[in-house]
Design a protein around this motif. Sequence first.
Motif, PDB file in Angstrom:
ATOM      1  N   UNK A   1       0.810  -1.208   0.005  1.00  0.00           N
ATOM      2  CA  UNK A   1      -0.062  -0.021  -0.124  1.00  0.00           C
ATOM      3  C   UNK A   1       0.793   1.361  -0.113  1.00  0.00           C
ATOM      4  N   UNK A   2       0.373   2.422  -0.847  1.00  0.00           N
ATOM      5  CA  UNK A   2       0.982   3.434  -0.605  1.00  0.00           C
ATOM      6  C   UNK A   2      -0.099   4.761  -0.140  1.00  0.00           C
ATOM      7  N   UNK A   3       0.522   5.312   0.943  1.00  0.00           N
ATOM      8  CA  UNK A   3      -0.577   6.565   1.314  1.00  0.00           C
ATOM      9  C   UNK A   3       0.535   7.773   1.251  1.00  0.00           C
ATOM     10  N   UNK A   4      -0.335   8.699   0.623  1.00  0.00           N
ATOM     11  CA  UNK A   4       0.262  10.278   0.541  1.00  0.00           C
ATOM     12  C   UNK A   4      -0.209  11.241   1.610  1.00  0.00           C
TER      13      UNK A   4
ATOM     14  N   UNK B   1       0.970  -2.379  16.592  1.00  0.00           N
ATOM     15  CA  UNK B   1      -0.008  -3.089  15.841  1.00  0.00           C
ATOM     16  C   UNK B   1       0.561  -2.579  14.416  1.00  0.00           C
ATOM     17  N   UNK B   2       0.590  -3.580  13.387  1.00  0.00           N
ATOM     18  CA  UNK B   2       1.440  -3.572  12.286  1.00  0.00           C
ATOM     19  C   UNK B   2       0.590  -2.649  11.345  1.00  0.00           C
ATOM     20  N   UNK B   3      -0.495  -2.222  11.333  1.00  0.00           N
ATOM     21  CA  UNK B   3      -1.091  -1.189  10.632  1.00  0.00           C
ATOM     22  C   UNK B   3      -1.423   0.266  11.107  1.00  0.00           C
ATOM     23  N   UNK B   4      -0.658   0.374  12.106  1.00  0.00           N
ATOM     24  CA  UNK B   4      -0.792   1.828  12.658  1.00  0.00           C
ATOM     25  C   UNK B   4       0.720   2.138  12.821  1.00  0.00           C
ATOM     26  N   UNK B   5       1.010   3.668  12.584  1.00  0.00           N
ATOM     27  CA  UNK B   5       2.203   4.259  12.596  1.00  0.00           C
ATOM     28  C   UNK B   5       2.152   5.559  13.129  1.00  0.00           C
ATOM     29  N   UNK B   6       3.256   6.097  13.561  1.00  0.00           N
ATOM     30  CA  UNK B   6       3.204   7.201  14.160  1.00  0.00           C
ATOM     31  C   UNK B   6       4.319   8.178  13.296  1.00  0.00           C
ATOM     32  N   UNK B   7       4.066   9.384  12.579  1.00  0.00           N
ATOM     33  CA  UNK B   7       4.952  10.110  12.101  1.00  0.00           C
ATOM     34  C   UNK B   7       5.012  11.477  12.295  1.00  0.00           C
ATOM     35  N   UNK B   8       6.098  11.950  11.770  1.00  0.00           N
ATOM     36  CA  UNK B   8       6.416  13.278  11.846  1.00  0.00           C
ATOM     37  C   UNK B   8       6.421  13.992  10.557  1.00  0.00           C
ATOM     38  N   UNK B   9       5.770  15.279  10.576  1.00  0.00           N
ATOM     39  CA  UNK B   9       5.614  16.110   9.388  1.00  0.00           C
ATOM     40  C   UNK B   9       6.808  16.603   8.872  1.00  0.00           C
ATOM     41  N   UNK B  10       6.738  17.326   7.682  1.00  0.00           N
ATOM     42  CA  UNK B  10       7.855  17.915   6.928  1.00  0.00           C
ATOM     43  C   UNK B  10       7.372  18.879   5.809  1.00  0.00           C
ATOM     44  N   UNK B  11       6.730  19.870   6.281  1.00  0.00           N
ATOM     45  CA  UNK B  11       5.852  20.788   5.814  1.00  0.00           C
ATOM     46  C   UNK B  11       6.654  22.252   6.074  1.00  0.00           C
ATOM     47  N   UNK B  12       7.208  22.678   6.934  1.00  0.00           N
ATOM     48  CA  UNK B  12       7.721  23.527   7.509  1.00  0.00           C
ATOM     49  C   UNK B  12       6.632  24.671   8.110  1.00  0.00           C
ATOM     50  N   UNK B  13       5.355  24.135   8.311  1.00  0.00           N
ATOM     51  CA  UNK B  13       4.595  24.919   9.131  1.00  0.00           C
ATOM     52  C   UNK B  13       4.037  24.002  10.371  1.00  0.00           C
ATOM     53  N   UNK B  14       3.857  22.995  10.101  1.00  0.00           N
ATOM     54  CA  UNK B  14       3.306  22.221  11.241  1.00  0.00           C
ATOM     55  C   UNK B  14       4.301  21.022  11.637  1.00  0.00           C
ATOM     56  N   UNK B  15       4.482  20.952  12.895  1.00  0.00           N
ATOM     57  CA  UNK B  15       5.623  19.997  13.374  1.00  0.00           C
ATOM     58  C   UNK B  15       4.810  19.012  14.395  1.00  0.00           C
ATOM     59  N   UNK B  16       3.447  18.713  14.148  1.00  0.00           N
ATOM     60  CA  UNK B  16       2.817  17.948  14.969  1.00  0.00           C
ATOM     61  C   UNK B  16       3.335  16.398  14.638  1.00  0.00           C
ATOM     62  N   UNK B  17       3.041  15.558  15.497  1.00  0.00           N
ATOM     63  CA  UNK B  17       3.258  14.108  15.361  1.00  0.00           C
ATOM     64  C   UNK B  17       1.749  13.644  15.061  1.00  0.00           C
ATOM     65  N   UNK B  18       1.761  12.295  14.002  1.00  0.00           N
ATOM     66  CA  UNK B  18       0.478  11.994  13.831  1.00  0.00           C
ATOM     67  C   UNK B  18       0.294  10.526  14.176  1.00  0.00           C
ATOM     68  N   UNK B  19      -0.711   9.857  14.665  1.00  0.00           N
ATOM     69  CA  UNK B  19      -0.908   8.427  14.614  1.00  0.00           C
ATOM     70  C   UNK B  19      -1.896   8.167  13.567  1.00  0.00           C
ATOM     71  N   UNK B  20      -1.396   7.237  12.564  1.00  0.00           N
ATOM     72  CA  UNK B  20      -2.336   7.063  11.356  1.00  0.00           C
ATOM     73  C   UNK B  20      -2.584   5.436  11.293  1.00  0.00           C
ATOM     74  N   UNK B  21      -3.811   5.325  10.988  1.00  0.00           N
ATOM     75  CA  UNK B  21      -4.021   3.947  10.534  1.00  0.00           C
ATOM     76  C   UNK B  21      -3.755   3.617   8.993  1.00  0.00           C
ATOM     77  N   UNK B  22      -2.924   2.824   8.687  1.00  0.00           N
ATOM     78  CA  UNK B  22      -2.614   2.406   7.443  1.00  0.00           C
ATOM     79  C   UNK B  22      -3.618   1.616   6.675  1.00  0.00           C
ATOM     80  N   UNK B  23      -4.619   1.018   7.682  1.00  0.00           N
ATOM     81  CA  UNK B  23      -5.717   0.064   7.069  1.00  0.00           C
ATOM     82  C   UNK B  23      -6.833   1.014   6.395  1.00  0.00           C
ATOM     83  N   UNK B  24      -7.040   2.070   7.055  1.00  0.00           N
ATOM     84  CA  UNK B  24      -8.116   2.859   6.434  1.00  0.00           C
ATOM     85  C   UNK B  24      -7.700   4.536   6.116  1.00  0.00           C
TER      86      UNK B  24
END
Length: 326
Positions: free
Chosen positions: A66-69, A83-106
């Motif tokens: 799967x590829x998620x944009x 969980x193998x379909x849940x990740x935490x990731x950091x932003x890289x856009x220069x204006x929002x430095x939040x971390x996000x908990x993302x479900x890759x499943x949906x």
Amino acid sequence: MVEREDRVSLELSEEIIQSMEPGAVFRDYNCRISSIDFHKTSTCMVTASDDDSIRLYDVASATCLKTINSKKYGVDLVCFTSHPTTVIYSSRNGWDDSLRLLSLHDNKYLRYFKGHHDRVVSLSLCSGGECFISGSLDRTVLLWDQRVEKCQGLLRVQGRPAAAYDDQGLIFAIAFGGYIRMFDARMYEKGPFEIFSVGGDLSEANVVKFSNDGRLMLLTTMDGFIHVLDSFRGTLLSTFSVKPVAGESTLDAAFSPEGMFVVSGDGSTHAWGVRSGKQVHSWMGLGSEPPVIKWGPGSPMFVTGSSELAFVIPDLSKLPAYAIRK
């Protein structure tokens, strides 16, 4: 790819390291791969890249599932939760430095973690638990619980921080300014219980990691050094060197699963023996810049990511002793 049972039974040696070659290569990335993580109890692997994509792979079949944009926020560092379909990731856009908990499943955001005010450059999850730690160019290290949006602790540092939990999640390390500070995860507010020097290398910290058994740790720095220390005594055991890091690049390095070897790269990829302190092997053509490097959990396989993704595995035809034993 090597069969899963073969990977587990094959004990690493210098000969096996020297036999290793890319077994599968993905060249469909449009730009730099910024992060790689393996799920510890499944065959899943995840990558993040500067084209704002998160990709989920099945390692056993070497296929992209799967590829998620993440075009709005960008993506830089990514780590699996338990969980193998849940990740935490950091932003890289220069204006929002939040971390996000993302479900890759949906492809749904489950939680946002707001607290940093500059790019997150270090991210480590506590093995088997809900806690994680992040370090930022805003000179703070924040401690989090995945179940709560607000950070649970804040530590201020004097420089770019590199932070990591040990494999049991009882201790975490924060490196900056030529020193590694060791914290008890249950009493971090009391300050470090040990401070280890890395031999006068005062260049910016890039990555700090523990070996799987917790006995060793490594620190990479902008000047191109990989320091290996005894994590109990703080003794500097070996220092390996590659080309200094330029710009916003990060010098990555990884222990092999049993901690006997370290792999890193600067355009070429190198492996060193921790005990001997000597280079064991070098690979050309695994990218043109310092790659992201991860060893597969419990297997003689590592993955490198730069402008392409390569699974590096033993070539059993070069190992007659193993072939005879089989």
